[in-house]
Design a protein around this motif. Structure first.
Motif, PDB file in Angstrom:
ATOM      1  N   GLY A 140       3.191  -9.371   9.137  1.00  0.00           N
ATOM      2  CA  GLY A 140       2.816  -9.127   7.750  1.00  0.00           C
ATOM      3  C   GLY A 140       4.042  -8.895   6.894  1.00  0.00           C
ATOM      4  N   VAL A 141       3.997  -9.328   5.646  1.00  0.00           N
ATOM      5  CA  VAL A 141       5.092  -9.067   4.712  1.00  0.00           C
ATOM      6  C   VAL A 141       4.536  -8.316   3.517  1.00  0.00           C
ATOM      7  N   LYS A 142       5.420  -7.609   2.830  1.00  0.00           N
ATOM      8  CA  LYS A 142       4.985  -6.759   1.724  1.00  0.00           C
ATOM      9  C   LYS A 142       4.516  -7.572   0.530  1.00  0.00           C
ATOM     10  N   ASP A 143       5.299  -8.575   0.163  1.00  0.00           N
ATOM     11  CA  ASP A 143       4.984  -9.381  -1.025  1.00  0.00           C
ATOM     12  C   ASP A 143       4.954 -10.850  -0.614  1.00  0.00           C
ATOM     13  N   GLY A 144       3.803 -11.322  -0.134  1.00  0.00           N
ATOM     14  CA  GLY A 144       3.678 -12.674   0.397  1.00  0.00           C
ATOM     15  C   GLY A 144       3.964 -13.753  -0.615  1.00  0.00           C
ATOM     16  N   ARG A 145       3.528 -13.552  -1.868  1.00  0.00           N
ATOM     17  CA  ARG A 145       3.760 -14.571  -2.898  1.00  0.00           C
ATOM     18  C   ARG A 145       5.247 -14.772  -3.152  1.00  0.00           C
ATOM     19  N   ARG A 146       5.956 -13.661  -3.301  1.00  0.00           N
ATOM     20  CA  ARG A 146       7.405 -13.730  -3.555  1.00  0.00           C
ATOM     21  C   ARG A 146       8.122 -14.319  -2.345  1.00  0.00           C
ATOM     22  N   PHE A 147       7.704 -13.910  -1.157  1.00  0.00           N
ATOM     23  CA  PHE A 147       8.329 -14.400   0.072  1.00  0.00           C
ATOM     24  C   PHE A 147       8.155 -15.910   0.194  1.00  0.00           C
ATOM     25  N   MET A 148       6.939 -16.389   0.002  1.00  0.00           N
ATOM     26  CA  MET A 148       6.654 -17.809   0.169  1.00  0.00           C
ATOM     27  C   MET A 148       7.290 -18.662  -0.917  1.00  0.00           C
ATOM     28  N   LYS A 149       7.532 -18.070  -2.064  1.00  0.00           N
ATOM     29  CA  LYS A 149       8.247 -18.807  -3.115  1.00  0.00           C
ATOM     30  C   LYS A 149       9.645 -19.175  -2.622  1.00  0.00           C
ATOM     31  N   ASN A 150      10.306 -18.238  -1.942  1.00  0.00           N
ATOM     32  CA  ASN A 150      11.622 -18.516  -1.362  1.00  0.00           C
ATOM     33  C   ASN A 150      11.526 -19.522  -0.225  1.00  0.00           C
ATOM     34  N   VAL A 151      10.500 -19.381   0.609  1.00  0.00           N
ATOM     35  CA  VAL A 151      10.309 -20.311   1.722  1.00  0.00           C
ATOM     36  C   VAL A 151      10.153 -21.738   1.212  1.00  0.00           C
ATOM     37  N   SER A 466      11.330  -8.782  -0.161  1.00  0.00           N
ATOM     38  CA  SER A 466       9.929  -9.200  -0.241  1.00  0.00           C
ATOM     39  C   SER A 466       9.209  -9.014   1.096  1.00  0.00           C
ATOM     40  N   ALA A 467       9.936  -9.114   2.212  1.00  0.00           N
ATOM     41  CA  ALA A 467       9.307  -8.941   3.523  1.00  0.00           C
ATOM     42  C   ALA A 467       9.022  -7.471   3.819  1.00  0.00           C
ATOM     43  N   THR A 468       9.970  -6.604   3.501  1.00  0.00           N
ATOM     44  CA  THR A 468       9.858  -5.191   3.906  1.00  0.00           C
ATOM     45  C   THR A 468       9.326  -4.277   2.816  1.00  0.00           C
ATOM     46  N   GLY A 469       9.472  -4.688   1.558  1.00  0.00           N
ATOM     47  CA  GLY A 469       9.127  -3.781   0.461  1.00  0.00           C
ATOM     48  C   GLY A 469      10.237  -2.799   0.153  1.00  0.00           C
ATOM     49  N   VAL A 470      11.349  -2.894   0.867  1.00  0.00           N
ATOM     50  CA  VAL A 470      12.523  -2.058   0.594  1.00  0.00           C
ATOM     51  C   VAL A 470      13.475  -2.872  -0.278  1.00  0.00           C
ATOM     52  N   GLU A 471      13.500  -2.592  -1.568  1.00  0.00           N
ATOM     53  CA  GLU A 471      14.327  -3.370  -2.479  1.00  0.00           C
ATOM     54  C   GLU A 471      15.807  -3.184  -2.140  1.00  0.00           C
ATOM     55  N   THR A 472      16.453  -4.269  -1.848  1.00  0.00           N
ATOM     56  CA  THR A 472      17.844  -4.254  -1.414  1.00  0.00           C
ATOM     57  C   THR A 472      18.648  -5.249  -2.230  1.00  0.00           C
ATOM     58  N   THR A 473      19.787  -4.825  -2.739  1.00  0.00           N
ATOM     59  CA  THR A 473      20.627  -5.724  -3.531  1.00  0.00           C
ATOM     60  C   THR A 473      21.505  -6.557  -2.598  1.00  0.00           C
ATOM     61  N   PRO A 474      22.015  -7.676  -3.090  1.00  0.00           N
ATOM     62  CA  PRO A 474      22.956  -8.459  -2.275  1.00  0.00           C
ATOM     63  C   PRO A 474      24.166  -7.638  -1.848  1.00  0.00           C
ATOM     64  N   GLN A 475      24.643  -6.761  -2.729  1.00  0.00           N
ATOM     65  CA  GLN A 475      25.809  -5.937  -2.411  1.00  0.00           C
ATOM     66  C   GLN A 475      25.502  -4.968  -1.264  1.00  0.00           C
ATOM     67  N   GLU A 476      24.287  -4.407  -1.276  1.00  0.00           N
ATOM     68  CA  GLU A 476      23.894  -3.491  -0.198  1.00  0.00           C
ATOM     69  C   GLU A 476      23.770  -4.230   1.131  1.00  0.00           C
ATOM     70  N   LEU A 477      23.278  -5.455   1.080  1.00  0.00           N
ATOM     71  CA  LEU A 477      23.139  -6.233   2.305  1.00  0.00           C
ATOM     72  C   LEU A 477      24.515  -6.601   2.869  1.00  0.00           C
ATOM     73  N   ALA A 478      25.425  -6.982   1.977  1.00  0.00           N
ATOM     74  CA  ALA A 478      26.788  -7.303   2.419  1.00  0.00           C
ATOM     75  C   ALA A 478      27.457  -6.072   3.027  1.00  0.00           C
ATOM     76  N   LYS A 479      27.216  -4.902   2.434  1.00  0.00           N
ATOM     77  CA  LYS A 479      27.780  -3.660   2.976  1.00  0.00           C
ATOM     78  C   LYS A 479      27.206  -3.368   4.359  1.00  0.00           C
ATOM     79  N   ALA A 480      25.924  -3.653   4.554  1.00  0.00           N
ATOM     80  CA  ALA A 480      25.313  -3.459   5.870  1.00  0.00           C
ATOM     81  C   ALA A 480      26.004  -4.332   6.916  1.00  0.00           C
ATOM     82  N   GLY A 481      26.303  -5.585   6.547  1.00  0.00           N
ATOM     83  CA  GLY A 481      27.008  -6.467   7.471  1.00  0.00           C
ATOM     84  C   GLY A 481      28.373  -5.913   7.850  1.00  0.00           C
ATOM     85  N   GLU A 482      29.084  -5.366   6.864  1.00  0.00           N
ATOM     86  CA  GLU A 482      30.400  -4.780   7.128  1.00  0.00           C
ATOM     87  C   GLU A 482      30.282  -3.568   8.047  1.00  0.00           C
TER      88      GLU A 482
END
Length: 549
Positions: A140-151, A466-482
């Motif tokens: 299940g994903v939090k926001d299916g419409r938004r997720f599938m738009k990207n898909v 959109s999958a988790t419902g946890v709004e994450t910015t690109p910068q936060e995701l890049a920081k997670a990778g680091e």
């Protein structure tokens, strides 16, 4: 539903060198485990007798594997799928894993490699023959419409990709003409170029098309870049083997004197069935046969065994390694430890990084991020984690800028990449390639260049949000990778690894002359010869960009 997101990551302490590291594989396991309702699986302890682990939704069970123990990896996969009517995915190892060969590994669905550096031996040490998973719960994903738009948007882009059919037709052989004919391949312990005309005739694209039975794809992949190979003539007619790339068999081919493409595929099939890493086992054989040919080691060291490069002899050595028989018991320890056990002062001949055999030699291709990342990777020499921007030669600065933006690299950091006297600071570029690899891996996204080119840090962040419902910015995701990469390095610092282990092999600084051509380590643009001082400057840049002392 997101395209090309079926990777599973496996983290363990590697028998080959004691590093704590992660390997990844694709095919169907990650999807099935997720559909069964699990994000992570932690395996501890050791079973008293051989077992396999079954994960079928809420039915999780440790099962008897006495009928599987002693069987090869493909047989194990086939028997489990037959037992469960094919509706499952399998991670398995072969006899090499059972016998604790330090560079044994596991395969996902007989195709995708997991755990270079000894995952198979870790499984063997636990009496764990395989893991089989089947999931029916879905995700299940939090926001299916938004997720599938990207898909939908991404699938449309991938379908319009001009090189899609080209990749489906050639897979990694797509780069054969560019890389092989321009730069060749060093063999005989990285000291002798293999003649391109011989390789083209005996192994190249024409032979590939004869051997390729069909293309296969991982779940959710709209391109398909793996193959099932079939030998259609000669002594090994009928040999059929799946592989992540026909080029895997090249490692054996170039080190076997009388080998043709049919035999190379047969070797790939046999080595994979044992659960051996064909890159490492081929280099182990190459090193020790070469030392025997030069008289540096003798029958006294090999237990009376004569080491030769013909196909039959090499296949016999593979058998001995998998079962740890005779001299094979020494070779099963890996190049560095085997050299110590022989006790002939031959460690200086071993070309390795952190005990792992190298994959890319910069004397062939220039010092790009793929080559440099082998030096600084916590696990040692590896294939993927440096990213793919320098995989193809001759890319201009604008391409690197676009790639940096795609990875979420800040503008000032992109500018620093072009601040080195050679024109491209590989140390700084590699840092961001590694972080990007961490982001992709954490999301299960395929890291192969012709796939991840469709992903950007922005798209990844929107998928995640959109999958988790946890709004994450690109910068936060890049920081997670680091942070992931920092944590891997911190764990290995605890294990005793320091900068002294980020070592360029001495062999890389030795030029090779052949037919009027010089093979020597040069920068990516092949304008500057890389000295030890320049190599250390790239390490300085890498450490500086990471903020490490």
């Amino acid at each position: 539903m997101a395209p090309s997101t079926s990777r599973v990551m496996v983290t363990t302490k590697l028998p080959i060198n004691g590093a704590v590291a992660s390997g990844s594989g694709s095919m169907g396991f990650a999807a099935n485990m997720k559909w069964a309702g699990y994000d992570h699986l932690v395996i501890t302890g050791r079973a008293e007798s051989p077992v396999y682990l079954k994960i079928f939704d809420d039915d999780v069970e440790i099962c008897d594997a006495s009928d599987l123990w002693g069987r090869d990896l493909y047989e194990t996969d086939d028997m489990l799928k037959k037992k469960y009517h094919g509706r499952c995915s399998v991670i398995a190892t072969g006899q090499a894993g059972e016998n604790l060969v330090r560079y044994s590994f596991a395969l996902v669905d007989k195709t995708a490699t997991v755990g270079r550096g000894g995952l198979g031996a870790v499984m063997g040490s636990k009496n764990l023959k395989a893991i089989v998973a089947r999931g029916t719960k879905g995700v299940g994903v939090k926001d299916g419409r938004r997720f599938m738009k990207n898909v939908d948007a991404m699938l449309e882009r991938m379908k319009r990709y001009p090189l899609r059919e080209f990749w489906q037709q050639y897979s990694f052989m797509a780069a054969w003409d560019v890389i092989w004919n321009l730069y060749g391949f060093l063999h005989d312990n990285w000291s002798k170029p293999y003649p391109p005309e011989e390789a083209n005739k005996r192994f190249g694209k024409e032979r590939f098309h004869e051997l390729k039975e069909r293309v296969i794809a991982c779940p959710s992949c709209p391109i398909g870049d793996k193959e099932i190979l079939e030998v259609k003539s000669g002594e090994y007619k009928g040999t059929t083997t799946p592989t992540s790339s026909y080029l895997n068999s090249l490692w054996f081919f170039v080190n076997c004197e009388d080998c043709d493409a049919n035999q190379a595929v047969k070797a790939l099939d046999k080595i994979s069935r044992y659960g051996l890493d064909i890159i490492t086992v081929s280099q182990v054989l190459d090193l020790f046969v070469g030392l025997y040919e030069k008289g540096i080691i003798t029958k006294e060291d090999t237990g009376g065994l004569e080491l030769r490069r013909d196909f039959k002899s090499l296949m016999g050595l593979v058998d001995k390694i998998a079962y740890r028989e005779g001299f094979g018991d020494i070779l099963a320890e890996g190049m560095v430890q085997a050299a110590k056990l022989v006790e002939k002062d031959i460690e200086k001949h071993v070309v390795h990084i952190k005990n792992l055999s190298i994959v890319f030699d910069p004397r062939n291709f220039g010092l790009g991020s793929m080559e440099f990342s082998q030096v600084v990777n916590p696990m040692g020499a590896h294939v993927a984690c440096g990213g793919s921007p320098t995989y193809m030669p001759g890319s201009d600065a604008e391409k690197f800028r676009r790639h940096g933006q795609r990875m979420g690299q800040p503008e000032e950091a992109i500018n620093r990449v072009f601040g080195h006297p050679t024109g491209l600071d590989i140390g700084r570029l590699t840092k961001f390639g590694e972080d990007w690899y961490s982001v992709l891996s954490s999301l299960g996204v395929c890291a192969r260049g012709h796939i991840n080119r469709f992903y950007t840090i922005n798209i990844c962040a929107d998928f995640y949000s959109s999958a988790t419902g946890v709004e994450t910015t690109p910068q936060e995701l890049a920081k997670a990778g680091e942070r992931i990469w920092n944590l891997q390095r911190a764990i290995n610092a605890r294990e005793g690894f320091t900068r002294k282990d980020d070592r360029f092999p001495e062999k890389w600084f030795e030029p090779v002359e052949s037919e009027g051509k010089t093979y020597q380590m040069m920068d990516y643009y092949r304008k500057t010869v890389i000295t030890k001082e320049i190599a250390e400057s790239f390490l300085d840049s890498y450490y500086d960009e990471r903020g490490w002392n």
